[in-house]
Write a protein that holds these residues in place. Sequence first.
Motif, mmCIF file in Angstrom:
data_model
loop_
_atom_site.group_PDB
_atom_site.id
_atom_site.type_symbol
_atom_site.label_atom_id
_atom_site.label_comp_id
_atom_site.label_asym_id
_atom_site.label_seq_id
_atom_site.Cartn_x
_atom_site.Cartn_y
_atom_site.Cartn_z
ATOM 1 N N ASP A 1 11.239 0.611 -1.034
ATOM 2 C CA ASP A 1 12.328 0.477 -1.833
ATOM 3 C C ASP A 1 12.273 1.766 -2.922
ATOM 4 O O ASP A 1 13.078 1.731 -3.881
ATOM 5 C CB ASP A 1 12.322 -0.930 -2.665
ATOM 6 C CG ASP A 1 12.587 -2.101 -1.596
ATOM 7 O OD1 ASP A 1 13.262 -1.647 -0.807
ATOM 8 O OD2 ASP A 1 11.932 -3.120 -2.001
ATOM 9 N N ASN B 1 16.808 5.880 -7.783
ATOM 10 C CA ASN B 1 18.076 6.111 -8.256
ATOM 11 C C ASN B 1 19.064 5.274 -9.003
ATOM 12 O O ASN B 1 19.665 5.420 -9.871
ATOM 13 C CB ASN B 1 18.871 6.618 -7.034
ATOM 14 C CG ASN B 1 18.708 7.961 -6.368
ATOM 15 O OD1 ASN B 1 19.228 9.047 -6.871
ATOM 16 N ND2 ASN B 1 17.634 8.124 -5.348
ATOM 17 N N ALA B 2 18.727 4.089 -8.840
ATOM 18 C CA ALA B 2 19.287 3.019 -9.369
ATOM 19 C C ALA B 2 19.161 2.949 -10.853
ATOM 20 O O ALA B 2 20.062 2.980 -11.711
ATOM 21 C CB ALA B 2 19.243 1.696 -8.697
ATOM 22 N N GLU C 1 12.513 5.078 -3.443
ATOM 23 C CA GLU C 1 13.590 5.804 -3.854
ATOM 24 C C GLU C 1 14.862 5.411 -4.112
ATOM 25 O O GLU C 1 15.749 6.115 -5.293
ATOM 26 C CB GLU C 1 13.684 6.890 -2.512
ATOM 27 C CG GLU C 1 12.511 7.656 -2.506
ATOM 28 C CD GLU C 1 12.115 8.630 -1.481
ATOM 29 O OE1 GLU C 1 13.361 8.895 -0.597
ATOM 30 O OE2 GLU C 1 11.059 8.897 -1.329
ATOM 31 N N LYS C 2 15.379 3.984 -3.539
ATOM 32 C CA LYS C 2 16.703 3.411 -3.924
ATOM 33 C C LYS C 2 16.407 3.056 -5.190
ATOM 34 O O LYS C 2 17.175 3.329 -6.145
ATOM 35 C CB LYS C 2 16.823 2.315 -2.875
ATOM 36 C CG LYS C 2 18.211 1.821 -3.100
ATOM 37 C CD LYS C 2 18.375 0.872 -1.774
ATOM 38 C CE LYS C 2 17.314 -0.280 -1.777
ATOM 39 N NZ LYS C 2 17.810 -1.476 -0.869
ATOM 40 N N GLU D 1 20.393 -4.066 -6.816
ATOM 41 C CA GLU D 1 20.053 -3.401 -5.312
ATOM 42 C C GLU D 1 19.190 -4.278 -4.666
ATOM 43 O O GLU D 1 18.824 -3.828 -3.296
ATOM 44 C CB GLU D 1 19.178 -2.048 -5.597
ATOM 45 C CG GLU D 1 19.950 -1.039 -6.380
ATOM 46 C CD GLU D 1 21.011 -0.411 -5.533
ATOM 47 O OE1 GLU D 1 20.806 -0.172 -4.294
ATOM 48 O OE2 GLU D 1 22.156 0.149 -5.968
#
Lengths: 401, 401
Positions: A385, A391-392, A387-388, A363
Motif C-alpha cells: 500500500d 500520494n494520498a 505508494e498509494k 484509501e
Amino acid sequence: MLIVKKFGGTSVADKERIFHVAGRCAEEYKKGNDIVVVLSAMGKYTDELIEKARDINPNPPKREMDMLFTIGEQMSVSLMAMAMNQLGVPAVSLNAFQVPMYTTSNYGSARLKRIDSDRIRNELENRRIVIVTGFQGVNKYNDYTTLGRGGSDTTAVALAAVLHADACEIYTDVDGVYTADPRIVRTARKMAEITYDEMLDLATLGAGVLHNRSVEMAKKYGVPLVVRSSLNDAEGTVIKEEVKVERMLITGVALDKNADRISVIGLKDEPGIAFKLFDTLAKKNINVDVILQSIGRNNTKDISFTVADTDLEEAVQAIRESGRFAYDEVKYKTDIAKLSVVGAGMMSNPGVAAKMFESLYNEGININMISTSEIRVTVLIEEKDAEKAMNAVHEAFGLAE
Amino acid sequence: MLIVKKFGGTSVADKERIFHVAGRCAEEYKKGNDIVVVLSAMGKYTDELIEKARDINPNPPKREMDMLFTIGEQMSVSLMAMAMNQLGVPAVSLNAFQVPMYTTSNYGSARLKRIDSDRIRNELENRRIVIVTGFQGVNKYNDYTTLGRGGSDTTAVALAAVLHADACEIYTDVDGVYTADPRIVRTARKMAEITYDEMLDLATLGAGVLHNRSVEMAKKYGVPLVVRSSLNDAEGTVIKEEVKVERMLITGVALDKNADRISVIGLKDEPGIAFKLFDTLAKKNINVDVILQSIGRNNTKDISFTVADTDLEEAVQAIRESGRFAYDEVKYKTDIAKLSVVGAGMMSNPGVAAKMFESLYNEGININMISTSEIRVTVLIEEKDAEKAMNAVHEAFGLAE
C-alpha cells in the motif's frame, strides 16, 4: 568563502563525470574561494569490492573489510586530483590518515571523534583544492574504519564544522529536498528551506536524500547545509536552524520500505524488561524505531518495533541468544513500510494525526502501528500500500505544487 | 623461526592463487613459525591503474600517481587476510601508514629510510600472520610514496632486516637463480647457492629474478635471501655472503635487452666534463652503465654509455637542456643488448674476458663496447645477436647441466 562540497558515487562514476565535478570546483576556486571536496567511491565500486571479498570469505573480518573498502574513496580522490591538475588547477588528495580523521573503533560503523584541520588549512593556504576521502577514518589502533551508511555526508559535515566553512554543499542526483519522493509522488514540490529538525525526521524516516547522522552533526555544530544536484545549477534546498518563510503545517512526507517489524511475544510484565530487550539490541549497534508495547495475557506483554531490514537477522538472533529475559516467541514481518508526515508546524496543530489517518482510511489502507513525536506522525502499513498511501497523504496536506 | 615471505603480482592474481599462498603460509604458521607476508598488487592491476590515470591526465602529478598506486597492494593484503581467516588462521593486513614505513620524498622512486617494527612485533606476539603492502611507503609529509621497480622485494628485505628474520623468501614464477635465463638457454642450470655480489651483478645486468636494490639491502644488513617458486616446493636458490661449495669460474650469464646506448659526441677535452655530464643525469635519477670514453678530434672526446630504455628520452632531453657543457651531437641506439658473465671465481683468473670474446668471435658476433668489474665482464652487442651470444657464452664456460 570556504566551501565544503560532497559528491556521491554517481557523480564520479566515470571520466566525464569526474571532469564535470572538477570543472565545477575549478570555477568556484577561480573566483577566489577555498574549496574542500569530499568524495565517495566511484559508482558501484564499493559493491564490486564487497563481491570480491565475499568470493574469498563469505563472512570476512570487519577490520579487513574496512581495509578493503577504503581503497574505493582513495581511487576517487587521486583521480579527481589528476583531473583538476589537467584543468590547470592545483589540487591535492588526502585520505583518512593524511588529514587525519580519527573515529571510534567499531569497524563498519565507526563514528568520527576528532579531525585535525592543520594539514587541510595548510593546503588551502597554498591555494590548493583539497580532495578528501569520505566515509573513512582511522581508529586508535591506526586501523582504517568506515562510517557506515551515509558516511561521506558525515565526513563532509564534520570537515565543514572543524573548518568553520561558510557552506557545506551535498551534491546528489536530485536537486533538493522534496515534500515527498518525486519518483513516487509526481506532484511533489522542492523546498527552498527546511529546518535541521524537519530534515532529521525526514532523513530518519527514509527520505533518502541525507543520512540522519550528517544532519544531526550539522545541527549540533550549526553547519549550513545545502542539498543540490550535481547535474544542473538549480538552487537546491538550504537546511538550517530556523527558516524565515511562513511555514506550511507539514513539510514533507517520507516513506521507508526498508523497515522490518519484530514482535517479541509473551514477555514478563515486570520492570526492566524493555530496558533489557533494547539494551541487548543497542549493544549490537542495532537502531530500533516505532516501538509499541501492548498487554498480553497472564501478566505478560508483547513489544513490537521496527529495525532496518539489514539488521533483521542479527536483531532476531540477538534476542534469541540473550538469555536476559524470558518470552514465548519472536515473530517478524518484512513486507511493511513506514510512512511519516513531518513538519515543525504540527506542534501547534492537533489535527495532523487525525487528518493523516483519515486520508489513509479513505484509501482503505490499514494502519499497523502508530508512533508520534512533536514534529512527526509515523504509521506502519503494508508494503504493497506504500505508494498509494504516500500520494494520498501528500495530497491531503496540500503539498502539491 | 621468523620468516618474511614476498609474493609478486602473479602469485595473488586471482582467488585460487590467493588461497594457494594463504594455505602455504598457514602451513608454516601452524608449525609455530612467525610469518610476515609482503604482497604486490594483483596481477596486472597496477597497469590498469596507470591506464585509468592516463585516461584522465596523460601526465599525472607523481604524488597523485603514488596515491593511486598504493590501493593495489592494499587490495591484495586485505583480500589475503580474508583468505587466511577463511582457512582459520588469524591474520592482519597493514599498509605503509600502519607499519609505518618511512621513505624519502621522491614520488615514484622513493627509498626506504626507517621502519617501525613495534606494530608488526605486537601482531606476531598475538600469533597473527602479518600481511604488509609491498612497494609503498610514507614520506615526511605523510604522503604515500612508491619505491619504483622491484619495490616489493625491497620492502620484504627491509622488513626482514629490522625484524632480524631468519629468512627472507622471495617467491617468483621461476624456481631459483639460473646460470642463464632458461627461456633462452635450454641447458641453463639452477644454482643452490650464490653470493650477494654475484646476485647483485646478475640483477643489475638484467637477470630479472631480483632487483638490485633488494640484493644491495640484503647484503648491507646480512639478510639471508631465498629465491623460490610460488608454484612448487622446489628448494630454490639461497643468496648469502659466502658460499661454501667449490666455486665455478663463472656463476652465470645475464642478458639485458632493455638497455639503450647514448653517445655524446665532441665534448671538450677538459677536466670535469664527465662529472658534469653524469651529474646532470644523476639529478634526474637516471642510472647509467657501461661507460666508454674515447678521444675524438681537435681536443674533443666522445662519451658513450647505456641507460634503461625507459630512461632514454629523459636522458637525451636532460643532456640537451643542461647547458653545463658544450658538445657537437647526441646520438642514441636502441637495438642493442648487454651480455655479461658474472662470477666471484674470475677475480683470480685473467682468462675470462678472453674466453668470452673468443666464443662471440666464433659465432661472428661483433662487440660494440666492453666494461669489466672484479667479478664480471659485460659486452654490448646488437640485439638481434643476443640469444645466440648468450647460448655461446653459456656453453663456452661449461655452465650447462
